[in-house]
Design a protein around this motif. Structure first.
Motif, PDB file in Angstrom:
ATOM      1  N   ASP A 178      12.671 -42.811  26.298  1.00  0.00           N
ATOM      2  CA  ASP A 178      11.205 -43.004  26.965  1.00  0.00           C
ATOM      3  C   ASP A 178      10.610 -41.785  27.921  1.00  0.00           C
ATOM      4  O   ASP A 178       9.610 -41.205  27.617  1.00  0.00           O
ATOM      5  N   VAL A 179      11.803 -41.560  28.395  1.00  0.00           N
ATOM      6  CA  VAL A 179      11.415 -40.411  29.577  1.00  0.00           C
ATOM      7  C   VAL A 179      12.607 -39.446  29.744  1.00  0.00           C
ATOM      8  O   VAL A 179      13.713 -39.842  29.510  1.00  0.00           O
ATOM      9  N   VAL A 180      12.492 -38.161  29.544  1.00  0.00           N
ATOM     10  CA  VAL A 180      13.515 -37.305  30.161  1.00  0.00           C
ATOM     11  C   VAL A 180      13.136 -36.206  31.246  1.00  0.00           C
ATOM     12  O   VAL A 180      12.004 -35.722  31.057  1.00  0.00           O
ATOM     13  N   ASN A 181      14.032 -36.152  32.234  1.00  0.00           N
ATOM     14  CA  ASN A 181      13.699 -35.616  33.553  1.00  0.00           C
ATOM     15  C   ASN A 181      14.539 -34.613  33.756  1.00  0.00           C
ATOM     16  O   ASN A 181      15.970 -34.767  33.697  1.00  0.00           O
ATOM     17  N   GLU A 182      14.109 -33.501  34.523  1.00  0.00           N
ATOM     18  CA  GLU A 182      15.200 -32.531  34.909  1.00  0.00           C
ATOM     19  C   GLU A 182      14.985 -32.191  36.234  1.00  0.00           C
ATOM     20  O   GLU A 182      13.972 -31.869  36.786  1.00  0.00           O
ATOM     21  N   ILE A 183      16.269 -31.958  36.827  1.00  0.00           N
ATOM     22  CA  ILE A 183      16.246 -31.776  38.463  1.00  0.00           C
ATOM     23  C   ILE A 183      17.173 -30.171  38.306  1.00  0.00           C
ATOM     24  O   ILE A 183      18.064 -30.494  37.926  1.00  0.00           O
ATOM     25  N   VAL A 184      16.788 -29.305  39.114  1.00  0.00           N
ATOM     26  CA  VAL A 184      17.694 -28.034  39.144  1.00  0.00           C
ATOM     27  C   VAL A 184      18.191 -27.979  40.438  1.00  0.00           C
ATOM     28  O   VAL A 184      17.378 -27.794  41.728  1.00  0.00           O
TER      29      VAL A 184
END
Length: 307
Positions: A178-184
């Motif tokens: 439902d959601v894809v999140n990216e943290i660098v």
């Protein structure tokens, strides 16, 4: 399952925090200026991020830097070997939040109450499973409970019980997230997070990680865990701490400074006590899973509610 050490209670310890600690924690796990209620002490809804209590067993009442190894020695557990805290990694953690912490402990007394769930011999390692609660000392009210397991690397083979299998919460098969999140992350991510009170040298200087076979510095597993809890609450709970009940994940592989944390999240459609079940998995940029067994209970924000 009972066994050596199971049910052993440690002496309770006082814990305390300032508003400044709450601000630092939210900052260190990725809260943004869209969530000023976590980052600005004069906001009308100023709140502690709901997983903050997971740092209190490291911090206790200290404002100054502490000696991680000396503190980790802790009290021995009756009936099991004395494990070496210089070779320990986190297994998994689950938090259940019953009541939001005040933004500062000033004027009140809170205690950390810890007990052993079990100590298991996995052959090449030993696992200590603990339950830790943050309690208002005046009335015994429990604010949150964390169950967690610690893996003592290369310290098994003493003849203890193998322990039960842990339940698995895989993501729904064949369904797009439902959601894809990216943290660098950056080379300083762990340097900021450790200021919350988790001063393990493994996350600050290369030597311990080289000795443990990680090749150098790794980021706190609990950084990734807390940063992902933030992602889940923002995605499904409108960043409102009242919408956060439960969060858990297993530490599957180390995160190195500069890695990306890519989290895929699914609503399962199931609910527990009015909180919706969310499952998630967090991978690095190579597709390697770093947090598995991800499950949370989050309430959707009420229509029209705005923090």
């Amino acid at each position: 399952m009972s066994g050596p050490g199971a049910g052993h209670e440690f002496p309770s310890k006082e814990v305390s925090w300032l508003k400044r600690d709450a601000l630092l924690f939210a900052n260190s796990i990725g809260a943004t200026s869209k969530e000023l209620h976590f980052l600005y002490e004069l906001h009308p809804n100023f709140s502690v991020f709901p997983t903050y209590s997971i740092i209190l067993p490291f911090k206790l009442t200290d404002q100054e830097v502490t000696d991680f190894y000396a503190r980790s020695k802790g009290s021995p557990i009756p009936g099991v070997p004395n494990f070496d805290a210089r070779r320990v990694v986190d297994g998994q953690r689950k938090i259940t939040v019953f009541k939001q912490l005040p933004t500062s402990s000033a004027g009140r007394k809170f205690e950390l109450r810890s007990k052993v769930v079990g100590v298991y011999d996995k052959g090449k390692a030993s696992v200590v499973e603990m339950e830790q609660s943050i309690v208002d000392a005046a009335n015994g009210e429990v604010y949150s409970t964390v169950t967690g397991s610690a893996f003592y690397v290369g310290q098994g083979g003493w003849g203890g019980p193998k322990g039960p299998a842990t339940p698995n919460y895989p993501p729904p098969s064949g369904k797009k997230p439902d959601v894809v999140n990216e943290i660098v992350t950056t080379t300083e991510t762990a340097q900021l997070y450790r200021l919350n009170g988790d001063y393990n040298p493994l996350h600050a200087t290369p030597e311990p990680g080289q000795k443990m076979g990680f090749g150098g510095v790794i980021i706190h597993g609990l950084y990734s865990w807390n940063a992902t809890a933030h992602v889940v609450l923002e995605a499904f709970g409108g960043s409102d701490p009242a919408n956060f009940r439960e969060f858990q994940a297993r530490f599957a592989s180390p995160v190195r400074p500069g890695d990306k944390l890519i989290t895929e999240l699914w609503r399962t459609g199931d609910a527990v006590d009015g909180f919706d079940e969310v499952r998630f998995v967090t991978k690095n940029q190579k597709g390697q899973v770093v947090l598995s067994n991800g499950r949370a209970l989050i309430k959707a924000p009420k229509a029209g509610s705005k923090l």
